[in-house]
Design an enzyme around this catalytic site. Sequence first.
Site, PDB file in Angstrom:
ATOM      1  N   GLU A  14       0.849  -1.197   0.000  1.00  0.00           N
ATOM      2  CA  GLU A  14       0.000   0.000   0.000  1.00  0.00           C
ATOM      3  C   GLU A  14       0.882   1.242   0.000  1.00  0.00           C
ATOM      4  O   GLU A  14       1.556   1.535   0.981  1.00  0.00           O
ATOM      5  CB  GLU A  14      -0.903  -0.002   1.233  1.00  0.00           C
ATOM      6  CG  GLU A  14      -1.760   1.240   1.377  1.00  0.00           C
ATOM      7  CD  GLU A  14      -2.507   1.307   2.697  1.00  0.00           C
ATOM      8  OE1 GLU A  14      -2.769   2.439   3.171  1.00  0.00           O
ATOM      9  OE2 GLU A  14      -2.831   0.235   3.259  1.00  0.00           O
TER      10      GLU A  14
ATOM     11  N   ARG B 193       0.419  10.373   0.192  1.00  0.00           N
ATOM     12  CA  ARG B 193       0.771  11.474   1.096  1.00  0.00           C
ATOM     13  C   ARG B 193       1.910  12.323   0.562  1.00  0.00           C
ATOM     14  O   ARG B 193       2.247  13.345   1.160  1.00  0.00           O
ATOM     15  CB  ARG B 193       1.179  10.933   2.469  1.00  0.00           C
ATOM     16  CG  ARG B 193       0.122  10.111   3.165  1.00  0.00           C
ATOM     17  CD  ARG B 193       0.624   9.632   4.516  1.00  0.00           C
ATOM     18  NE  ARG B 193      -0.194   8.557   5.052  1.00  0.00           N
ATOM     19  CZ  ARG B 193       0.085   7.868   6.141  1.00  0.00           C
ATOM     20  NH1 ARG B 193       1.196   8.158   6.823  1.00  0.00           N
ATOM     21  NH2 ARG B 193      -0.703   6.902   6.563  1.00  0.00           N
TER      22      ARG B 193
ATOM     23  N   THR C 225      -4.398   6.145   1.843  1.00  0.00           N
ATOM     24  CA  THR C 225      -4.744   7.542   2.120  1.00  0.00           C
ATOM     25  C   THR C 225      -5.520   8.137   0.948  1.00  0.00           C
ATOM     26  O   THR C 225      -5.285   9.266   0.523  1.00  0.00           O
ATOM     27  CB  THR C 225      -3.505   8.393   2.453  1.00  0.00           C
ATOM     28  OG1 THR C 225      -2.607   7.646   3.271  1.00  0.00           O
ATOM     29  CG2 THR C 225      -3.910   9.631   3.247  1.00  0.00           C
TER      30      THR C 225
ATOM     31  N   LYS D 233     -11.140  -1.249   6.523  1.00  0.00           N
ATOM     32  CA  LYS D 233      -9.933  -0.928   7.269  1.00  0.00           C
ATOM     33  C   LYS D 233     -10.365  -0.400   8.634  1.00  0.00           C
ATOM     34  O   LYS D 233     -11.265   0.446   8.715  1.00  0.00           O
ATOM     35  CB  LYS D 233      -9.128   0.134   6.523  1.00  0.00           C
ATOM     36  CG  LYS D 233      -7.935   0.692   7.286  1.00  0.00           C
ATOM     37  CD  LYS D 233      -7.197   1.726   6.440  1.00  0.00           C
ATOM     38  CE  LYS D 233      -6.009   2.316   7.181  1.00  0.00           C
ATOM     39  NZ  LYS D 233      -5.188   3.195   6.318  1.00  0.00           N
TER      40      LYS D 233
END
Length: 207
Positions: free
Chosen positions: A39, A43, A67, A127
């Site tokens: 993953e 960011r 994210t 998640k």
Amino acid sequence: MTTSVLALAPVVPVVVIEDAADAVPLARALVDGGLPAIEVTLRTPAAPDAIRAIAAEVPDAVVGAGTVISPEGVRTAAAAGSRFLVSPGWTETLLGAMRDSGLPFLPGVSTTSEVVALLERGVTEMKFFPAEAAGGTPYLKSLASPLPQARFCPTGGIGAENAPAYLALPNVACVGGTWMLPKDALAERDWDRVRRLAAEAKALGGA
């Protein structure tokens, strides 16, 4: 690939890449250590190029984007070659965009009400974030009986010491974390160390 993010691996490395040139050797080290699901968080400005490079040059990796917090992020991730999407939370708009992408996705939750709302919408894989701050293993264990159809990938505050306790829960399929990616190893580009730590992380989830 499978339509389930949770079926990819027991441990999913959560990667923050500052320099896209590091993406391929880092991904190869993780794959060689037994962690193929990677993953890459959106960011940093380097993230899309990192995803693109891993997708093109590391065929044994299953690279996804983390994210993801907007429809624009969904589009960016998909265009870069992401094979799954992970968000820290969800809204109706974001959920719709992730569904429309056609990619497997994990929307983030931290409360029972958020879990029930996703179940109402036909989403059973989520998640759990931030895992430790939101109640950790006791919280997830308490959800197993009333909401057995919900399954989770806890992320946030998870390391080698507490990952086995999460993975032992009946409603946890995998965990996400960064402990196999220490900052000093990344700064020194010590891919052998990353490979060793990835192998140790894989062993936490069994064969």
